[in-house]
Scaffold this motif. Sequence first.
Motif, PDB file in Angstrom:
ATOM      1  N   PRO A  18      55.348   4.095  30.389  1.00  0.00           N
ATOM      2  CA  PRO A  18      55.281   3.506  29.191  1.00  0.00           C
ATOM      3  C   PRO A  18      54.502   4.391  28.055  1.00  0.00           C
ATOM      4  O   PRO A  18      54.007   5.584  28.396  1.00  0.00           O
ATOM      5  N   ASP A  19      54.966   4.336  26.793  1.00  0.00           N
ATOM      6  CA  ASP A  19      54.419   4.931  25.737  1.00  0.00           C
ATOM      7  C   ASP A  19      52.946   5.183  25.993  1.00  0.00           C
ATOM      8  O   ASP A  19      52.161   4.199  26.348  1.00  0.00           O
ATOM      9  N   GLY A  20      52.369   6.449  25.683  1.00  0.00           N
ATOM     10  CA  GLY A  20      50.974   6.793  25.798  1.00  0.00           C
ATOM     11  C   GLY A  20      50.322   7.152  27.382  1.00  0.00           C
ATOM     12  O   GLY A  20      49.366   7.602  27.144  1.00  0.00           O
ATOM     13  N   SER A  21      51.333   6.998  28.280  1.00  0.00           N
ATOM     14  CA  SER A  21      51.060   7.378  29.493  1.00  0.00           C
ATOM     15  C   SER A  21      50.581   8.723  29.689  1.00  0.00           C
ATOM     16  O   SER A  21      49.548   9.174  30.434  1.00  0.00           O
ATOM     17  N   ILE A  22      51.230   9.716  29.069  1.00  0.00           N
ATOM     18  CA  ILE A  22      51.055  11.163  29.090  1.00  0.00           C
ATOM     19  C   ILE A  22      49.747  11.256  28.701  1.00  0.00           C
ATOM     20  O   ILE A  22      48.927  12.304  29.164  1.00  0.00           O
ATOM     21  N   HIS A  23      49.424  10.974  27.567  1.00  0.00           N
ATOM     22  CA  HIS A  23      48.200  11.203  26.695  1.00  0.00           C
ATOM     23  C   HIS A  23      47.062  10.421  27.651  1.00  0.00           C
ATOM     24  O   HIS A  23      45.948  11.158  27.753  1.00  0.00           O
ATOM     25  N   ALA A  24      47.279   9.584  28.301  1.00  0.00           N
ATOM     26  CA  ALA A  24      46.186   8.670  29.207  1.00  0.00           C
ATOM     27  C   ALA A  24      45.952   9.433  30.273  1.00  0.00           C
ATOM     28  O   ALA A  24      44.587   9.701  30.621  1.00  0.00           O
ATOM     29  N   ILE A  25      46.833   9.960  30.870  1.00  0.00           N
ATOM     30  CA  ILE A  25      46.822  10.992  31.971  1.00  0.00           C
ATOM     31  C   ILE A  25      45.927  12.222  31.814  1.00  0.00           C
ATOM     32  O   ILE A  25      44.828  12.404  32.522  1.00  0.00           O
ATOM     33  N   ALA A  26      46.338  12.727  30.769  1.00  0.00           N
ATOM     34  CA  ALA A  26      45.718  14.040  30.064  1.00  0.00           C
ATOM     35  C   ALA A  26      44.198  13.674  29.854  1.00  0.00           C
ATOM     36  O   ALA A  26      43.460  14.421  30.177  1.00  0.00           O
ATOM     37  N   ASP A  27      43.836  12.720  29.190  1.00  0.00           N
ATOM     38  CA  ASP A  27      42.806  12.333  28.691  1.00  0.00           C
ATOM     39  C   ASP A  27      41.540  12.056  30.184  1.00  0.00           C
ATOM     40  O   ASP A  27      40.469  12.580  30.007  1.00  0.00           O
ATOM     41  N   LEU A  31      42.853  17.289  30.736  1.00  0.00           N
ATOM     42  CA  LEU A  31      43.935  18.146  30.511  1.00  0.00           C
ATOM     43  C   LEU A  31      44.606  18.249  29.020  1.00  0.00           C
ATOM     44  O   LEU A  31      44.577  17.223  28.366  1.00  0.00           O
ATOM     45  N   ASP A  32      45.010  19.234  28.604  1.00  0.00           N
ATOM     46  CA  ASP A  32      45.787  19.209  27.356  1.00  0.00           C
ATOM     47  C   ASP A  32      47.298  18.558  27.768  1.00  0.00           C
ATOM     48  O   ASP A  32      47.877  18.474  28.721  1.00  0.00           O
ATOM     49  N   VAL A  33      47.626  17.529  26.586  1.00  0.00           N
ATOM     50  CA  VAL A  33      48.806  16.672  27.060  1.00  0.00           C
ATOM     51  C   VAL A  33      50.043  17.725  27.315  1.00  0.00           C
ATOM     52  O   VAL A  33      50.833  17.246  28.301  1.00  0.00           O
ATOM     53  N   GLU A  34      50.150  18.908  26.738  1.00  0.00           N
ATOM     54  CA  GLU A  34      51.342  19.745  27.107  1.00  0.00           C
ATOM     55  C   GLU A  34      51.145  20.224  28.553  1.00  0.00           C
ATOM     56  O   GLU A  34      52.373  20.413  29.167  1.00  0.00           O
ATOM     57  N   THR A  35      49.814  20.380  29.220  1.00  0.00           N
ATOM     58  CA  THR A  35      49.891  20.623  30.485  1.00  0.00           C
ATOM     59  C   THR A  35      50.192  19.430  31.403  1.00  0.00           C
ATOM     60  O   THR A  35      51.221  19.897  32.371  1.00  0.00           O
ATOM     61  N   VAL A  36      50.187  18.122  31.077  1.00  0.00           N
ATOM     62  CA  VAL A  36      50.671  17.201  32.053  1.00  0.00           C
ATOM     63  C   VAL A  36      52.226  16.941  31.509  1.00  0.00           C
ATOM     64  O   VAL A  36      52.992  16.962  32.507  1.00  0.00           O
ATOM     65  N   MET A  74      49.061   9.201  39.750  1.00  0.00           N
ATOM     66  CA  MET A  74      48.336   8.646  38.487  1.00  0.00           C
ATOM     67  C   MET A  74      49.714   8.012  37.933  1.00  0.00           C
ATOM     68  O   MET A  74      49.526   6.704  37.259  1.00  0.00           O
ATOM     69  N   ALA A  75      50.733   8.740  37.641  1.00  0.00           N
ATOM     70  CA  ALA A  75      52.060   8.332  37.021  1.00  0.00           C
ATOM     71  C   ALA A  75      52.647   7.037  37.974  1.00  0.00           C
ATOM     72  O   ALA A  75      52.988   5.975  37.414  1.00  0.00           O
ATOM     73  N   GLN A  76      52.829   7.222  39.104  1.00  0.00           N
ATOM     74  CA  GLN A  76      53.119   6.286  40.025  1.00  0.00           C
ATOM     75  C   GLN A  76      52.129   4.990  40.000  1.00  0.00           C
ATOM     76  O   GLN A  76      52.730   3.769  40.186  1.00  0.00           O
TER      77      GLN A  76
END
Length: 87
Positions: A18-27, A31-36, A74-76
């Motif tokens: 879902p939208d925002g997941s990459i940012h949530a994992i990074a936070d 980690l930096d969002v681009e790293t995720v 985390m994504a799963q």
Amino acid sequence: MTATITFNQLRKIKDSLPDGSIHAIADELNLDVETVRNYFCGADYDRGKTVGLHIEPGPDGGVVELDDTTILEMAQDILSGKKKVHV
């Protein structure tokens, strides 16, 4: 923990988040969002870091060996509903 997954499977997981997941994992992992994004086979190494994945050519986009499965897990968890994303 290491894992082996196909390139296409890894991209499908990323695309299904879902939208925002990459940012949530990074936070959560500090980690930096681009790293995720790079973890999911992105390639922005100017802003993000490499993340311990190795791609071997083959069917279904090739095989990806992940040195650390934390981001994948985390994504799963997000996809299974075990973890909520707050945007």
